[in-house]
Design a protein around this motif. Structure first.
Motif, short mmCIF file in Angstrom:
data_model
loop_
_atom_site.label_atom_id
_atom_site.label_comp_id
_atom_site.label_asym_id
_atom_site.label_seq_id
_atom_site.Cartn_x
_atom_site.Cartn_y
_atom_site.Cartn_z
N ASP A 125 0.83 -1.21 0.00
CA ASP A 125 0.00 0.00 0.00
C ASP A 125 0.86 1.26 0.00
OD1 ASP A 125 -2.28 -1.51 -0.05
OD2 ASP A 125 -2.72 -1.28 2.09
N ALA A 126 1.93 1.25 0.80
CA ALA A 126 2.82 2.42 0.87
C ALA A 126 3.52 2.62 -0.47
CB ALA A 126 3.83 2.25 1.99
N GLY A 127 3.97 1.54 -1.11
CA GLY A 127 4.62 1.65 -2.41
C GLY A 127 3.67 2.16 -3.47
N LEU A 128 2.46 1.65 -3.46
CA LEU A 128 1.45 2.08 -4.42
C LEU A 128 1.10 3.55 -4.20
CD1 LEU A 128 -0.51 1.41 -6.68
CD2 LEU A 128 -2.14 0.65 -4.94
N ARG A 129 0.95 3.92 -2.94
CA ARG A 129 0.62 5.32 -2.61
C ARG A 129 1.74 6.24 -3.08
NH1 ARG A 129 -0.09 4.98 2.76
NH2 ARG A 129 -2.26 4.42 2.47
N SER A 130 2.97 5.83 -2.86
CA SER A 130 4.12 6.63 -3.28
C SER A 130 4.14 6.81 -4.80
CB SER A 130 5.40 5.97 -2.80
OG SER A 130 6.52 6.64 -3.31
N ARG A 131 3.93 5.72 -5.54
CA ARG A 131 3.91 5.82 -7.00
C ARG A 131 2.76 6.68 -7.49
NH1 ARG A 131 4.78 -0.19 -7.32
NH2 ARG A 131 2.56 -0.15 -7.76
N LEU A 132 1.62 6.56 -6.84
CA LEU A 132 0.46 7.37 -7.22
C LEU A 132 0.72 8.85 -6.98
CD1 LEU A 132 -2.43 7.44 -8.26
CD2 LEU A 132 -3.21 7.11 -5.91
N LEU A 133 1.29 9.18 -5.83
CA LEU A 133 1.59 10.58 -5.53
C LEU A 133 2.64 11.13 -6.49
CD1 LEU A 133 1.62 10.53 -1.62
CD2 LEU A 133 -0.10 11.54 -3.13
N THR A 134 3.61 10.31 -6.86
CA THR A 134 4.63 10.74 -7.82
C THR A 134 3.99 11.01 -9.18
OG1 THR A 134 6.34 9.48 -6.67
CG2 THR A 134 6.78 10.08 -8.95
N ARG A 188 3.85 14.59 -11.12
CA ARG A 188 4.37 14.73 -12.48
C ARG A 188 3.31 15.32 -13.41
NH1 ARG A 188 6.47 9.55 -13.64
NH2 ARG A 188 8.16 10.19 -12.29
N MET A 189 2.06 14.89 -13.25
CA MET A 189 0.99 15.45 -14.08
C MET A 189 0.79 16.93 -13.80
SD MET A 189 -1.80 12.28 -14.27
CE MET A 189 -2.83 13.11 -13.11
N GLN A 190 0.87 17.33 -12.53
CA GLN A 190 0.72 18.74 -12.18
C GLN A 190 1.86 19.57 -12.76
OE1 GLN A 190 0.50 18.38 -7.92
NE2 GLN A 190 -1.74 18.36 -7.91
N GLU A 191 3.07 19.04 -12.70
CA GLU A 191 4.22 19.76 -13.27
C GLU A 191 4.08 19.90 -14.78
OE1 GLU A 191 7.55 17.44 -12.02
OE2 GLU A 191 7.49 18.20 -9.96
N ASN A 192 3.64 18.84 -15.45
CA ASN A 192 3.45 18.91 -16.89
C ASN A 192 2.35 19.89 -17.27
OD1 ASN A 192 5.49 17.16 -17.62
ND2 ASN A 192 4.19 15.35 -17.48
N ARG A 193 1.30 19.94 -16.47
CA ARG A 193 0.22 20.90 -16.74
C ARG A 193 0.74 22.33 -16.61
NH1 ARG A 193 -4.57 20.02 -13.07
NH2 ARG A 193 -4.99 18.36 -14.54
N ALA A 194 1.56 22.58 -15.60
CA ALA A 194 2.13 23.92 -15.41
C ALA A 194 3.08 24.27 -16.56
CB ALA A 194 2.87 23.99 -14.08
N ARG A 195 3.87 23.30 -17.01
CA ARG A 195 4.78 23.56 -18.14
C ARG A 195 4.01 23.85 -19.42
NH1 ARG A 195 10.18 21.97 -17.12
NH2 ARG A 195 10.41 20.86 -15.17
N ARG A 196 2.94 23.11 -19.65
CA ARG A 196 2.12 23.38 -20.84
C ARG A 196 1.50 24.77 -20.78
NH1 ARG A 196 0.45 18.08 -19.83
NH2 ARG A 196 -1.55 18.84 -19.06
N ALA A 197 1.11 25.19 -19.59
CA ALA A 197 0.55 26.54 -19.43
C ALA A 197 1.59 27.60 -19.75
CB ALA A 197 0.02 26.72 -18.01
N VAL A 198 2.83 27.39 -19.31
CA VAL A 198 3.91 28.33 -19.64
C VAL A 198 4.14 28.35 -21.14
CG1 VAL A 198 6.41 28.71 -19.43
CG2 VAL A 198 5.06 28.16 -17.41
N TYR A 199 4.14 27.18 -21.77
CA TYR A 199 4.33 27.10 -23.22
C TYR A 199 3.24 27.88 -23.95
CZ TYR A 199 4.48 25.16 -27.91
OH TYR A 199 4.53 25.02 -29.28
N ARG A 200 1.97 27.60 -23.60
CA ARG A 200 0.85 28.28 -24.28
C ARG A 200 0.89 29.79 -24.06
NH1 ARG A 200 -1.95 23.99 -21.95
NH2 ARG A 200 -2.85 25.41 -20.43
N GLN A 201 1.21 30.22 -22.85
CA GLN A 201 1.26 31.66 -22.57
C GLN A 201 2.39 32.32 -23.35
OE1 GLN A 201 1.68 32.66 -18.45
NE2 GLN A 201 1.71 34.86 -18.84
#
Length: 75
Positions: free
Chosen positions: A13-22, A26-39
């Protein structure tokens, strides 16, 4: 035996939780990078050709510059 099985489930459970949080981070960082690109693309496209020339930028360079602004020059 039951204690061992329970401890193993907690570890899984801890390993799965860690991978899920990672993955979420990563998705949040990519969303922020795409926003910078579009802007960046939007703002550079809004400039006149003369303004871009004053900055030493050709219109064909806009997407590359936006990519560098969002992801760095390594991409």
């Amino acid at each position: 035996m039951a204690v061992f099985a329970q401890a193993q489930n907690v570890t899984v459970d801890a390993g799965l939780r860690s991978r899920l949080l990672t993955a979420i981070q990563r998705m949040q960082e990519n969303r922020a990078r795409r926003a910078v690109y579009r802007q960046t693309v939007r703002e550079l496209n809004a400039l006149t050709t003369r303004d871009l020339n004053d900055l030493g930028i050709n219109r064909t360079m806009i997407t590359r510059l936006a990519r560098e602004a969002a992801w760095g020059s390594a991409q």
